[in-house]
Motif scaffolding. Structure first.
Motif, short mmCIF file in Angstrom:
data_model
loop_
_atom_site.label_atom_id
_atom_site.label_comp_id
_atom_site.label_asym_id
_atom_site.label_seq_id
_atom_site.Cartn_x
_atom_site.Cartn_y
_atom_site.Cartn_z
N PHE A 421 0.87 -1.18 0.00
CA PHE A 421 0.00 0.00 0.00
C PHE A 421 0.90 1.22 0.00
CE2 PHE A 421 -1.78 3.47 2.66
CZ PHE A 421 -2.74 3.90 1.76
N ILE A 422 0.82 2.02 -1.05
CA ILE A 422 1.68 3.20 -1.15
C ILE A 422 0.89 4.40 -0.63
CG2 ILE A 422 3.14 4.59 -2.67
CD1 ILE A 422 3.94 1.63 -2.61
N GLY A 423 1.25 4.80 0.58
CA GLY A 423 0.54 5.92 1.19
C GLY A 423 1.30 6.47 2.38
N VAL A 424 0.80 7.56 2.92
CA VAL A 424 1.38 8.15 4.12
C VAL A 424 0.22 8.42 5.09
CG1 VAL A 424 2.62 10.14 5.07
CG2 VAL A 424 3.26 9.24 2.83
N LYS A 425 0.38 8.01 6.32
CA LYS A 425 -0.66 8.19 7.35
C LYS A 425 -1.99 7.61 6.87
CE LYS A 425 1.51 12.36 9.25
NZ LYS A 425 2.50 12.79 8.23
N LYS A 426 -1.92 6.44 6.27
CA LYS A 426 -3.08 5.68 5.79
C LYS A 426 -3.77 6.32 4.59
CE LYS A 426 -4.02 3.86 10.38
NZ LYS A 426 -4.91 3.99 11.52
N MET A 427 -3.27 7.43 4.12
CA MET A 427 -3.88 8.06 2.95
C MET A 427 -3.05 7.74 1.71
SD MET A 427 -4.44 12.03 1.97
CE MET A 427 -5.75 12.50 3.08
N GLY A 428 -3.75 7.34 0.65
CA GLY A 428 -3.08 6.99 -0.60
C GLY A 428 -2.18 8.12 -1.09
N TYR A 429 -1.06 7.72 -1.67
CA TYR A 429 -0.03 8.66 -2.08
C TYR A 429 -0.44 9.41 -3.33
CZ TYR A 429 4.80 10.25 -2.07
OH TYR A 429 5.92 11.01 -1.98
N ALA A 430 -0.08 10.69 -3.39
CA ALA A 430 -0.39 11.50 -4.58
C ALA A 430 0.41 11.03 -5.78
CB ALA A 430 -0.08 12.96 -4.28
N GLY A 431 -0.01 11.46 -6.96
CA GLY A 431 0.56 10.94 -8.20
C GLY A 431 1.87 11.54 -8.65
N TYR A 432 2.77 11.77 -7.71
CA TYR A 432 4.10 12.28 -8.05
C TYR A 432 5.12 11.41 -7.33
CZ TYR A 432 1.26 16.34 -9.14
OH TYR A 432 0.29 17.16 -9.64
#
Lengths: 615, 125
Positions: A421-432
Motif C-alpha cells: 500500500f503506497i501511502g502516508v498516514k493511511k492516505m493513498g499517495y499522490a501521483g508524483y
C-alpha cells in the motif's frame, strides 16, 4: 464585514435544531476562512481522540474568504472534521458552485454536530433553514440525489439556481475513502470526509441564496481582479494549457521527468503514458469546458465515451486521477479512466485513494499474494473492468470492497504485504513519485492531512520552472539543499494566501502570490501585510500539527512508503537514488521551531499567540 | 455601432460576468441574483442571457425550442425581466434590471472578465 458574510450556521442534527452565530471579525482576520477557520473551530471544539464516526465529531463546511466576491478563482472551500481514515485532522478542498451559493445565502461556515436519528438533508434558503427528512434519498447515488432534489423544487428557475452537496452510497456505508460531492462532479474527496457525513445520517445540503457579498474597496478590488486576469491571459499554461487539457495536460511532461508513477510506483517514465494524457482525453472525448464559479481557467467539463464497455458521459478527470487511476494501475485506456472517474463521482468516492487501493490490489494479485478466488476476477495491471468493479464493490462494501473500504493498508495487510500500500498516514499517495522531487517527498510526509501533494506544490520550482520558466525559480529536484526552507515557506504561504482565501492552486500558474494578496486585502478591507498573512498560515499549520499529535499521530508516521525509501528510481534526475527524508525532516522540524520529535515547542507556540496549547 | 456577441459554445459557466455586473451596478456588492447577465445552465450547456426591457405580463403562448437535439423552454433564452421567472429583478425589491452597456461609450464589465471569450464586443456597420 466585507468579503465574509459574517455568520456561522450551527446545526445540531441530534436535536434537529439550529443556531446562527456571528463570525468574530478578529477571528476571521486571523484564520481567514476555509481550512483556517475550520481548523481553529475543530481544535477548540473537538477532542482529537474521539471516534471520527461517532456523535462527538463535528463536520464543518467552511468557505474561503473570497468565495462569492468574483476574485479570480475565489471559490475553493473545505469540508473539515476529524478524519476516519487518518485519525488526524481532515479538510477536503472543493470548488464548483455550491460554496458560492452558501455564501450568497449569508453564511461563511456551517457546523454540523451530533447524529440525526434518520436520514436528513439540510435546506438553506437565505434565512429559512430546514432540516428535512431524506429517507427517499438514502441509497441513491450522487447524480440521482441531485436530480431528485431539483425535481422537487416547484420553480424551475429556482431549481437552476439551487446548488447541492451530497454523499453517495459510499458515504452512507461509512467507506473511509468516501467523498462529499457537489454540483455532481466536484469532489471534496480526501480524508474520508464523506463517511463523516454518512455517520451523521446527513444525505445532502441544499443551498439557495439571494444576498449580497460585499467588497471593502470596490475600485481597487476591481483593479486587482483585472490585473490577475491579465496575468492569466498572458500565461501560456494558465490560459491555454489548462483550459485545453485540464491539469492532466502535465501527464506527458511529468512522465518524461520520472514523476508520473506506473504500476503501483514500481515503474516510471514508460512511453505508454501519452495514450492517457490530458491531450488524449481532450482530443477524443471532451465535449466542452466547464469552470467553477469565477474561474477563467475552466479545467473541467463533460466528456463522453460513445460506445463500448465504458460508454457514457462523465467529467474530465484532473491530473491525480489520470496518474493514479491510469498508469499507476497500468491502465492506458482513457475510456476506462473516464468510466472509473465517473463511477467514483457517482458513488461518492475519492478517486485518488480508490486508485491507490486498486493498484495495490493489482500488484498483490500479480505477485501471487491475492488469489483470483478471493478477488472473484482477474486483477492484472491494466484491467479497466476490474477497476470499475472494485469501485462499485467498495461503495457497497462487497467482496474485496469490504477491505478497501477501511482504507490504508487494510487490504495489503490481509494478504501479508502491508508495504504494497503506497501511502502516508493511511492516505493513498499522490501521483508524483517522490524519488524525482525531494521537496515533494518532504512535502507529502509533512502534510498535515496525510499522503497529499497539495499543501505545498514544490514542483513549481522542482520541475515546472525548468521546462516552462521562470528559470530563476528552478531548483535541483533531487538535491536536499534548501528544500526544508522552501517547503516550509510554501506551506505557510499556500495555506493562508491560497487555501484559506479561497483561491484555486491551479491558478497560481497564472496569478502568483503578489497578485493574490491585493485581491484579499481590497475585498476584506483588513489592513494586512503579506508577511502577516503568511504568519497566519504558520499558525494554522501549527494548530493542525497539534491536533494530529493529540490524536496520536507522531514522528513515526512522518515517513515515506518503503518502496520510495528503498527501491531506487529507475529513471529521471534521481535515477539510482532515493530521497533521504529523515535527514531533511530533522532540519525541517528545527526550522519550524519544533523539537526532535516534531512537537511544536512552547516558545514557538507563544510566538504564534498560541500560549498554553502544547501537549 | 458596437454590439455584444455571445458565443454560447465557448461559455464555460464560470459566471464571472454575473459577479462583475453586480459589482459594477452596486456600490460594493456582488450578487448574481442582481446581475443583468445570467448564465442559464441546461443539460451541462451554458447560455449567457443579457437582460432587456422588463415586461408586465408573461407571454400567452409557451414555446419549446430544440437546439442540437436538446429541448429548451424558450423562456430560458428570453431577455425580459418577466413575472414568469425571478431573473433580472432585485430579489428584495422586485425592481427590474436592464443592461445599460455599462455606460456610453459601452464598456461592459461582463465582457471584460470573460476569459473564455464567449462574450466579445464587435463593431457592426
Amino acid at each position: 464585514m466585507h468579503a465574509w458574510a459574517g455568520k456561522i450556521l450551527r446545526v445540531d442534527l441530534s436535536e434537529r435544531e439550529y443556531d446562527i452565530e456571528d463570525l468574530d471579525p478578529y477571528f476571521a482576520k486571523m484564520y481567514i476562512g476555509a481550512q483556517g477557520t475550520a481548523t481553529r473551530i475543530l481544535y477548540d471544539e473537538v477532542d482529537p481522540t474521539i471516534d471520527a464516526l461517532g456523535e462527538e465529531n463535528k463536520l464543518i463546511f467552511s468557505t474561503g474568504a473570497l468565495v462569492g466576491t468574483g476574485a479570480v478563482t475565489g471559490i475553493r472551500s473545505v469540508w473539515a472534521a476529524k478524519s476516519p481514515l487518518t485519525g488526524g485532522i481532515a479538510f477536503s478542498n472543493v470548488g464548483g458552485y455550491f460554496p458560492a451559493e452558501v455564501k450568497f445565502a449569508g453564511y461563511d461556515m456551517i457546523i454540523f454536530e451530533g447524529i440525526a436519528d434518520d436520514p436528513v438533508m439540510l435546506w438553506i434558503d437565505d434565512d429559512e433553514i430546514e432540516i428535512m427528512d431524506a429517507d427517499h434519498l438514502w441509497g441513491k447515488d450522487v447524480f440521482e440525489t441531485e436530480d431528485i432534489i431539483k425535481s422537487e423544487i416547484d420553480d424551475p428557475w429556482k431549481a437552476m439556481d439551487t446548488r447541492i452537496a451530497s454523499i453517495g452510497p459510499a458515504g452512507e456505508n461509512l467507506v473511509k475513502i468516501a467523498a462529499i460531492m457537489s454540483d455532481k462532479h466536484r469532489a471534496a474527496a480526501r480524508c474520508g470526509i464523506g463517511a463523516v457525513m454518512g455517520s451523521k445520517n446527513l444525505k445532502a445540503v441544499v443551498a439557495h441564496g439571494t444576498k449580497d457579498v460585499s467588497v471593502a474597496v470596490p475600485e481597487a478590488f476591481n483593479k486587482s481582479v483585472n490585473a490577475a486576469l491579465g496575468a492569466i491571459r498572458a500565461s501560456e499554461r494558465a490560459s491555454k494549457v489548462f483550459p485545453a487539457y485540464g491539469s492532466a495536460g502535465l501527464v506527458n511532461f511529468y512522465n518524461e521527468v520520472g514523476l508520473l508513477p506506473h504500476m503501483n510506483f514500481k515503474k516510471m517514465a514508460l512511453p505508454e503514458a501519452h495514450k492517457i494524457s490530458g491531450q488524449a482525453v481532450a482530443d477524443g472525448y471532451l465535449i466542452r469546458n466547464q469552470g467553477c464559479f469565477s474561474c477563467p481557467m475552466s479545467c473541467g467539463g463533460p466528456a463522453e465515451v460513445k460506445e463500448g464497455p465504458f460508454e457514457g458521459v462523465s467529467h474530465r478527470p484532473e491530473y491525480e486521477t489520470h496518474a493514479l487511476m491510469g498508469p499507476n494501475c497500468g491502465i492506458y485506456d482513457p475510456e476506462a479512466l473516464l468510466k472509473g472517474n465517473n463511477e467514483c463521482n457517482r458513488l461518492g468516492i475519492d478517486t485518488m485513494d480508490m486508485a491507490c487501493q486498486v493498484s495495490c490490489a493489482m500488484e498483490l494479485y500479480e505477485e501471487g499474494h491475492l488469489p483470483e478466488s478471493d478477488a472473484g476476477m482477474k486483477l492484472n495491471f491494466g484491467n479497466g473492468e476490474a477497476l470499475v468493479t472494485l469501485i462499485q464493490q467498495t461503495a457497497y462494501r462487497e467482496g474485496l470492497g469490504e477491505l478497501i473500504a477501511e482504507g490504508g493498508a487494510t487490504l495489503a495487510e490481509k494478504y501479508g504485504q502491508p508495504d504494497l500500500f503506497i501511502g502516508v498516514k493511511k492516505m493513498g499517495y499522490a501521483g508524483y513519485d517522490a524519488r524525482n522531487a525531494y521537496g515533494m517527498a518532504l512535502g507529502v510526509v509533512t502534510s498535515t492531512r496525510g499522503g497529499c501533494h497539495c499543501r505545498a506544490y514544490t514542483l513549481v520550482r522542482e520541475a515546472l520552472a525548468h521546462a516552462f520558466g521562470p528559470k530563476e525559480m528552478a531548483v535541483d529536484p533531487v538535491s536536499m539543499q534548501g528544500k526544508a526552507e522552501m517547503l516550509m515557506m510554501m506551506q505557510n504561504m499556500q495555506t493562508a494566501l491560497v487555501d484559506c482565501a479561497g483561491f484555486c492552486q491551479f491558478s497560481m500558474s497564472g496569478q502568483p502570490p503578489p497578485l493574490l494578496f491585493p485581491q484579499l486585502a481590497t475585498a476584506t478591507g483588513v489592513n494586512y501585510t503579506m508577511p502577516e498573512v503568511v504568519i497566519n498560515g504558520e499558525r494554522i499549520w501549527n494548530l493542525q500539527k497539534m491536533f494530529n499529535l493529540k490524536a496520536g499521530i507522531t514522528k513515526a508516521d512522518d515517513v515515506l512508503p518503503k518502496r520510495l525509501r528503498e527501491e531506487p528510481a529507475t529513471a529521471g534526475p534521481g535515477k539510482g537514488k532515493n530521497p533521504d527524508v529523515e535527514t531533511m525532516l530533522k532540519y525541517y522540524y528545527m526550522l519550524r521551531g519544533w523539537d526532535e520529535e516534531g512537537v511544536p515547542t512552547p516558545q514557538k507556540l507563544a510566538e504564534l499567540g498560541l500560549e498554553g496549547q502544547g501537549l | 455601432m458596437q454590439r455584444i456577441r455571445i458565443d454560447q459554445a465557448k461559455c464555460t459557466g464560470c459566471r464571472s460576468c454575473e459577479a462583475a455586473c453586480s459589482l459594477k451596478h452596486y456600490e460594493n456588492e456582488i450578487n448574481p441574483k442582481k446581475s443583468r447577465i445570467r448564465v442559464c445552465m441546461v443539460a451541462e450547456r451554458f447560455y449567457p442571457v443579457i437582460s432587456g426591457p422588463p415586461t408586465e405580463a408573461e407571454c400567452t403562448s409557451k414555446v419549446d425550442v430544440i437546439i442540437e437535439g436538446q429541448e429548451h423552454d424558450e423562456c430560458t433564452l428570453c431577455r425580459a425581466a418577466c413575472p414568469s421567472r425571478p431573473w433580472f429583478r432585485e430579489p428584495d425589491t422586485d425592481i427590474a434590471l436592464k443592461c445599460d452597456f455599462c455606460g456610453d461609450p459601452p464598456e461592459p464589465h461582463c465582457v471584460q472578465v470573460c476569459a473564455a471569450e464567449a462574450l466579445t464586443m464587435v463593431e457592426v456597420q
